[in-house]
Each structure stands twice: as C-alpha cells, then as structure tokens.
Design a protein around this motif. Sequence first.
Motif, mmCIF file in Angstrom:
data_model
loop_
_atom_site.group_PDB
_atom_site.id
_atom_site.type_symbol
_atom_site.label_atom_id
_atom_site.label_comp_id
_atom_site.label_asym_id
_atom_site.label_seq_id
_atom_site.Cartn_x
_atom_site.Cartn_y
_atom_site.Cartn_z
ATOM 1 N N GLY A 80 8.337 13.273 -0.425
ATOM 2 C CA GLY A 80 9.319 12.235 -0.797
ATOM 3 C C GLY A 80 8.697 10.979 -1.025
ATOM 4 N N PRO A 81 9.391 10.013 -1.236
ATOM 5 C CA PRO A 81 8.943 8.742 -1.507
ATOM 6 C C PRO A 81 7.914 8.287 -0.425
ATOM 7 N N ASP A 82 6.722 7.530 -0.965
ATOM 8 C CA ASP A 82 5.876 6.918 -0.250
ATOM 9 C C ASP A 82 6.458 5.674 0.504
ATOM 10 N N PRO A 83 6.487 5.845 1.842
ATOM 11 C CA PRO A 83 7.216 4.866 2.795
ATOM 12 C C PRO A 83 6.407 3.503 2.773
ATOM 13 N N ARG A 84 5.414 3.571 2.173
ATOM 14 C CA ARG A 84 4.535 2.171 2.140
ATOM 15 C C ARG A 84 4.852 1.558 0.926
ATOM 16 N N GLN A 85 5.464 2.183 -0.051
ATOM 17 C CA GLN A 85 5.818 1.576 -1.262
ATOM 18 C C GLN A 85 7.213 0.620 -1.261
ATOM 19 N N ALA A 86 7.199 -0.626 -1.858
ATOM 20 C CA ALA A 86 8.447 -1.266 -2.036
ATOM 21 C C ALA A 86 9.645 -0.456 -2.536
ATOM 22 N N ALA A 87 10.704 -0.850 -2.191
ATOM 23 C CA ALA A 87 12.032 -0.073 -2.734
ATOM 24 C C ALA A 87 11.821 -0.452 -4.254
ATOM 25 N N GLY A 88 12.262 0.744 -4.931
ATOM 26 C CA GLY A 88 12.341 0.471 -6.466
ATOM 27 C C GLY A 88 11.050 0.826 -7.146
ATOM 28 N N THR A 89 9.888 1.126 -6.510
ATOM 29 C CA THR A 89 8.835 1.264 -7.086
ATOM 30 C C THR A 89 8.520 2.751 -6.715
ATOM 31 N N SER A 91 5.320 5.036 -7.925
ATOM 32 C CA SER A 91 4.302 5.313 -8.670
ATOM 33 C C SER A 91 3.498 6.460 -7.570
ATOM 34 N N SER A 92 3.759 6.612 -6.335
ATOM 35 C CA SER A 92 3.181 7.467 -5.334
ATOM 36 C C SER A 92 4.302 8.265 -4.573
ATOM 37 N N ALA A 93 3.994 9.332 -4.149
ATOM 38 C CA ALA A 93 4.914 10.168 -3.377
ATOM 39 C C ALA A 93 3.887 10.518 -2.085
ATOM 40 N N TRP A 94 4.722 11.049 -1.098
ATOM 41 C CA TRP A 94 4.336 11.129 0.262
ATOM 42 C C TRP A 94 4.470 12.573 0.609
ATOM 43 N N LEU A 95 3.555 13.198 1.206
ATOM 44 C CA LEU A 95 3.834 14.681 1.662
ATOM 45 C C LEU A 95 3.895 14.508 3.207
ATOM 46 N N TYR A 96 5.079 14.574 3.783
ATOM 47 C CA TYR A 96 5.400 14.351 4.926
ATOM 48 C C TYR A 96 5.023 15.424 5.948
ATOM 49 N N ASP A 97 5.068 16.660 5.279
ATOM 50 C CA ASP A 97 4.839 17.973 6.132
ATOM 51 C C ASP A 97 4.544 19.061 5.220
ATOM 52 N N ILE A 98 3.514 19.705 5.677
ATOM 53 C CA ILE A 98 3.021 20.924 5.038
ATOM 54 C C ILE A 98 2.977 22.035 6.012
ATOM 55 N N THR A 127 2.039 9.196 -9.929
ATOM 56 C CA THR A 127 0.634 9.086 -9.990
ATOM 57 C C THR A 127 -0.305 9.518 -8.945
ATOM 58 N N SER A 128 0.189 9.680 -7.764
ATOM 59 C CA SER A 128 -0.386 10.038 -6.663
ATOM 60 C C SER A 128 0.303 10.503 -5.478
ATOM 61 N N LEU A 129 -0.386 11.425 -4.805
ATOM 62 C CA LEU A 129 0.293 12.027 -3.690
ATOM 63 C C LEU A 129 -0.532 11.563 -2.244
ATOM 64 N N ASN A 130 0.168 10.904 -1.400
ATOM 65 C CA ASN A 130 -0.558 10.590 -0.285
ATOM 66 C C ASN A 130 0.007 11.176 0.855
ATOM 67 N N LEU A 131 -0.639 11.124 2.314
ATOM 68 C CA LEU A 131 -0.451 11.792 3.478
ATOM 69 C C LEU A 131 -1.239 11.283 4.419
ATOM 70 N N ASN A 132 -0.665 11.568 5.542
ATOM 71 C CA ASN A 132 -1.559 11.290 6.863
ATOM 72 C C ASN A 132 -1.729 12.566 7.655
ATOM 73 N N VAL A 133 -2.947 12.661 7.988
ATOM 74 C CA VAL A 133 -3.449 13.866 9.062
ATOM 75 C C VAL A 133 -4.151 13.446 10.313
ATOM 76 N N VAL A 134 -3.612 14.307 11.069
ATOM 77 C CA VAL A 134 -3.907 13.949 12.651
ATOM 78 C C VAL A 134 -5.643 14.133 12.548
ATOM 79 N N GLY A 135 -6.378 13.076 13.149
ATOM 80 C CA GLY A 135 -7.699 13.270 13.172
ATOM 81 C C GLY A 135 -8.444 14.469 13.791
#
Length: 162
Positions: A80-89, A91-98, A127-135
């Motif tokens: 889905g949308p990158d939660p770190r981006q301001a509304a209306g932008t 450029s990046s997406a977020w991988l919430y779960d895989i 232009t990018s796909l971002n994610l978090n991963v447990v350390g």
Amino acid sequence: MDAQKVTLRKMTSSEYDVATEHREAETVRELGKIMPQELARERVRQGTIQFLPDGLDTNGHHLVVAENGSGEVVGNAWIGPDPRQAAGTNSSAWLYDINVFAPFRRHGYGSAILAAAEELVAREGRTSLNLNVVGDNEAAIAMYQRNGYGVSSMYLSKSVQP
C-alpha cells in the motif's frame, strides 16, 4: 535453484480473513516481547482499523495472494501507500506484510512475491518499495538483502533494569 515466478491476484474475503488473523497473531507475538499481551492485541487491532478501514477494499492497498505456475497459492502480501509520505504524494509504496506458506518456504517464493510486488508498484508509477523487518528475523533480512534492499534506518533497543 531455478528462479520462481508468481502471479498476484486480489485475495478473496476468506483469504483476507485468514491472512489478517495470521498477520495480527504474528504482530502480537512480536509486540508481546516488549509490552503486555493485552496492550499488544489492542495496538494491533487499532492498526488494522487505521490502515485498512475498508478491509479488503481499502483504497490504494493491494491485498494479494501469490500463485505459482501450477495455480497453487504459495503466499500472500499486503502492499500500500508508504505511511511515511505526506498525503497526495505517491513516489514510494510500502510492503506491510509478506508471507510464504510453510510448504513453499526455502524454494525462492519469497523473492518471487517480492519481485511481483515491485512490478506492481512500478506499474503504478512508484519509484521505491519500502518495508520494516524485525531485527531478529535473519531469514527475512537475508532475503531482502539478496534482492537488493539495504538498510535505510535502524531502530535499536536494550532492556534495562531499575
């Protein structure tokens, strides 16, 4: 090992219910390491409500299953949308779960789902796909690194006793 290929399709309602239950249980398990279980469950429930207010039909979110060449469902993802981006932008997406289902793990399907997710967001003009991963998820970290992902920020923690 030959590179796997998958096709993504929208989850059915029942697939969404199972995926949500699994995702929430895994997240509660992780959060339970740093907070009481009840608080973890409430945070996870509120997160689902916040990020997926319309469930499977939440605008801008892709809740998908991955099928291999034989038509078997090998895993799923939430993009889905990158939660770190301001509304209306966008450029990046977020991988919430895989998630790769147990019988298909260690066969390249994680990388295949990741590649299909990257293709999906590129088709949307991102232009990018971002994610978090447990350390401590070393297998996932290794998979992301093999697929060209690098650390862009790091959050560290240490328990201390009074």
